[in-house]
Design a protein around this motif. Sequence first.
Motif, PDB file in Angstrom:
ATOM      1  N   ILE A 278       9.150  70.863  52.350  1.00  7.62           N
ATOM      2  CA  ILE A 278       8.424  70.037  53.321  1.00  7.62           C
ATOM      3  C   ILE A 278       8.694  68.538  53.088  1.00  7.62           C
ATOM      4  CG2 ILE A 278       6.241  69.953  51.972  1.00  7.62           C
ATOM      5  CD1 ILE A 278       6.440  70.199  55.816  1.00  7.62           C
ATOM      6  N   HIS A 279       8.850  68.139  51.819  1.00  5.36           N
ATOM      7  CA  HIS A 279       9.097  66.713  51.525  1.00  5.36           C
ATOM      8  C   HIS A 279      10.460  66.282  52.051  1.00  5.36           C
ATOM      9  CE1 HIS A 279       5.498  66.744  49.045  1.00  5.36           C
ATOM     10  NE2 HIS A 279       5.897  67.937  48.659  1.00  5.36           N
ATOM     11  N   LEU A 280      11.440  67.215  51.979  1.00  9.85           N
ATOM     12  CA  LEU A 280      12.781  66.898  52.453  1.00  9.85           C
ATOM     13  C   LEU A 280      12.809  66.839  53.973  1.00  9.85           C
ATOM     14  CD1 LEU A 280      14.157  69.264  49.809  1.00  9.85           C
ATOM     15  CD2 LEU A 280      14.335  66.774  49.772  1.00  9.85           C
ATOM     16  N   PRO A 288       6.929  58.697  56.961  1.00  7.17           N
ATOM     17  CA  PRO A 288       6.170  58.772  55.703  1.00  7.17           C
ATOM     18  C   PRO A 288       5.679  60.205  55.485  1.00  7.17           C
ATOM     19  CG  PRO A 288       5.277  57.067  57.168  1.00  7.17           C
ATOM     20  CD  PRO A 288       6.311  57.798  57.948  1.00  7.17           C
ATOM     21  N   CYS A 289       5.737  60.666  54.220  1.00  4.27           N
ATOM     22  CA  CYS A 289       5.381  62.055  53.934  1.00  4.27           C
ATOM     23  C   CYS A 289       3.867  62.254  53.991  1.00  4.27           C
ATOM     24  CB  CYS A 289       5.906  62.465  52.562  1.00  4.27           C
ATOM     25  SG  CYS A 289       5.459  64.144  52.114  1.00  4.27           S
ATOM     26  N   LEU A 290       3.428  63.107  54.912  1.00  5.08           N
ATOM     27  CA  LEU A 290       1.995  63.340  55.095  1.00  5.08           C
ATOM     28  C   LEU A 290       1.414  64.217  53.987  1.00  5.08           C
ATOM     29  CD1 LEU A 290       1.795  63.928  58.957  1.00  5.08           C
ATOM     30  CD2 LEU A 290       1.386  61.820  57.665  1.00  5.08           C
ATOM     31  N   VAL A 291       2.283  64.954  53.301  1.00  7.56           N
ATOM     32  CA  VAL A 291       1.808  65.827  52.225  1.00  7.56           C
ATOM     33  C   VAL A 291       1.516  64.997  50.979  1.00  7.56           C
ATOM     34  CG1 VAL A 291       2.397  67.791  50.758  1.00  7.56           C
ATOM     35  CG2 VAL A 291       3.037  67.809  53.172  1.00  7.56           C
ATOM     36  N   CYS A 292       2.455  64.143  50.599  1.00  9.21           N
ATOM     37  CA  CYS A 292       2.260  63.301  49.400  1.00  9.21           C
ATOM     38  C   CYS A 292       1.031  62.416  49.564  1.00  9.21           C
ATOM     39  CB  CYS A 292       3.498  62.440  49.143  1.00  9.21           C
ATOM     40  SG  CYS A 292       4.863  63.392  48.443  1.00  9.21           S
ATOM     41  N   LYS A 293       0.776  62.021  50.787  1.00 14.26           N
ATOM     42  CA  LYS A 293      -0.340  61.130  51.069  1.00 14.26           C
ATOM     43  C   LYS A 293      -1.672  61.672  50.547  1.00 14.26           C
ATOM     44  CE  LYS A 293      -1.991  59.451  55.194  1.00 14.26           C
ATOM     45  NZ  LYS A 293      -1.883  59.319  56.664  1.00 14.26           N
ATOM     46  N   LEU A 307      12.194  64.256  44.919  1.00 19.78           N
ATOM     47  CA  LEU A 307      12.711  64.866  46.154  1.00 19.78           C
ATOM     48  C   LEU A 307      12.905  63.807  47.226  1.00 19.78           C
ATOM     49  CD1 LEU A 307      10.604  68.171  46.461  1.00 19.78           C
ATOM     50  CD2 LEU A 307      12.979  67.950  45.735  1.00 19.78           C
ATOM     51  N   HIS A 308      11.945  62.859  47.285  1.00 19.40           N
ATOM     52  CA  HIS A 308      12.040  61.827  48.325  1.00 19.40           C
ATOM     53  C   HIS A 308      13.187  60.859  48.069  1.00 19.40           C
ATOM     54  CE1 HIS A 308       8.831  63.007  50.912  1.00 19.40           C
ATOM     55  NE2 HIS A 308       7.968  63.076  49.912  1.00 19.40           N
ATOM     56  N   SER A 309      13.690  60.835  46.820  1.00 20.77           N
ATOM     57  CA  SER A 309      14.804  59.909  46.562  1.00 20.77           C
ATOM     58  C   SER A 309      16.171  60.598  46.716  1.00 20.77           C
ATOM     59  CB  SER A 309      14.661  59.290  45.172  1.00 20.77           C
ATOM     60  OG  SER A 309      14.629  60.309  44.204  1.00 20.77           O
TER      61      SER A 309
HETATM   62 ZN    ZN Z   1       6.257  64.122  49.996  1.00 15.30          ZN
END
Ligand code: ZN
Length: 421
Positions: A278-280, A288-293, A307-309
């Motif tokens: 999901i992050h990818l 912007p990643c809604l999960v990490c938020k 993963l985001h990098s």
């Molecule tokens: Zn994320």
Amino acid sequence: MLGKVLRIKKILKDKGQPAPNCIVFSSHEEHLWGKIPGLLESVKNDCLPQAYATIVMSQHLGANHVDGGVRIRVSKNFLELAGKNVLDNRPAWRVNASAIDAGADSALLISDHTLFSGNSRGSSCIAVEIKAKCGFIPSSEYISKENSIKKQVTRYKMHQHLKFHLGEISKTSEYDPLDLFSGSKERIHMAIKSFFSTPQNNFRIFVDGSLVFGGMGGGADSVHPNETENCLEDLSKVTGLQLSDFIELLSEAIFKSGVLGKLLATQKLDDHDIEGAIHLYYNIISQPCLVCKSITDTELLRKYSTLHSLPLDKSEKIVRDFLISATAKDCSLMISFRPRQSGTTDSEYDSVFLDSVNQSYDYKAYFIDLDVKPLDKMVHYFKLDQKIVNFYSRNGEVGGDPRDPLKGGGPSGDTKVQLQH
Ligand SMILES: [Zn+2]
């Protein structure tokens, strides 16, 4: 044309909407799939389902088990006649909603896997459709601690409990995908037996193209126990096989063909799990990643930030593999049998010999429903996964599995629901 199906393009009668089988790629999807030669062209030519099956899925599942069909030219006159001929066989709501597109210049000729083409006279064809679902337990490092139950219990089982709770099924299935995919003949046998007691939408039998066992789709468990007995009587009348013979025949073909090994390997392309993939997805759509938020666990956040990098092409590869796996988890397998006439030595089909009736059967195995999953379904996959796992963690983790005495006993939400029922 015996044993063939013609797939014809439809248009909606309400012109405001796109045709139901018309698929358009978003710009992110064009980028995601564009590296695979032929796919983007197929979208323009309106034949993505065929191209995705033959170019992408057959590479993993084996070209001899995937039939994308053949595109043939058709005239306007032919399509108009075909439209008139099928009118009576279509439900009224469908007739009102859509019609055959007589302006199309081609149609797709595919095999009807409930039949053998050119079926030899007098011998009936038995076909079995199995929706095997996910055959492995994930072990991805991106699965959060709260969801670690995913590393012990199959997704299929957890989803069954949620469906039961929501009233979508009247009974949880006895089927365990790990048995079917085990590669062990005894466990394959067990899995097939469980299909007969709780077929839900995982199992159907056709004789000479007509459904004789299992639901028509829609209601997940529309088969009544008494109906089951009638169906099985019919099955043995038509095929001359007792239930035990039939289970043996099917297990042997699954075991011998090795098709489920290929399916499992394709499903395992999902090695990050949705909790990683999901992050990818957010990398790909550059949002912007809604999960990490909403995550507070710093260790987990650190993992996800790696993963985001990742560069875009790496992110795309992982999401592409996830989507290919999603198709493999959702597709069906058709295995068709017909008695082999004695003396035949040059059949184009593989065969199994059934001791109990002293008869050889030709068989063929094809994967169907190999359509591409839309990229924006990633969010749905993530939410559904959370919903299934949350429900099972809260209600089902101490629930007794009747087949597993080690896990049995203890109070459980699972048992409570069943008592109420
Ligand atoms: Zn994320």
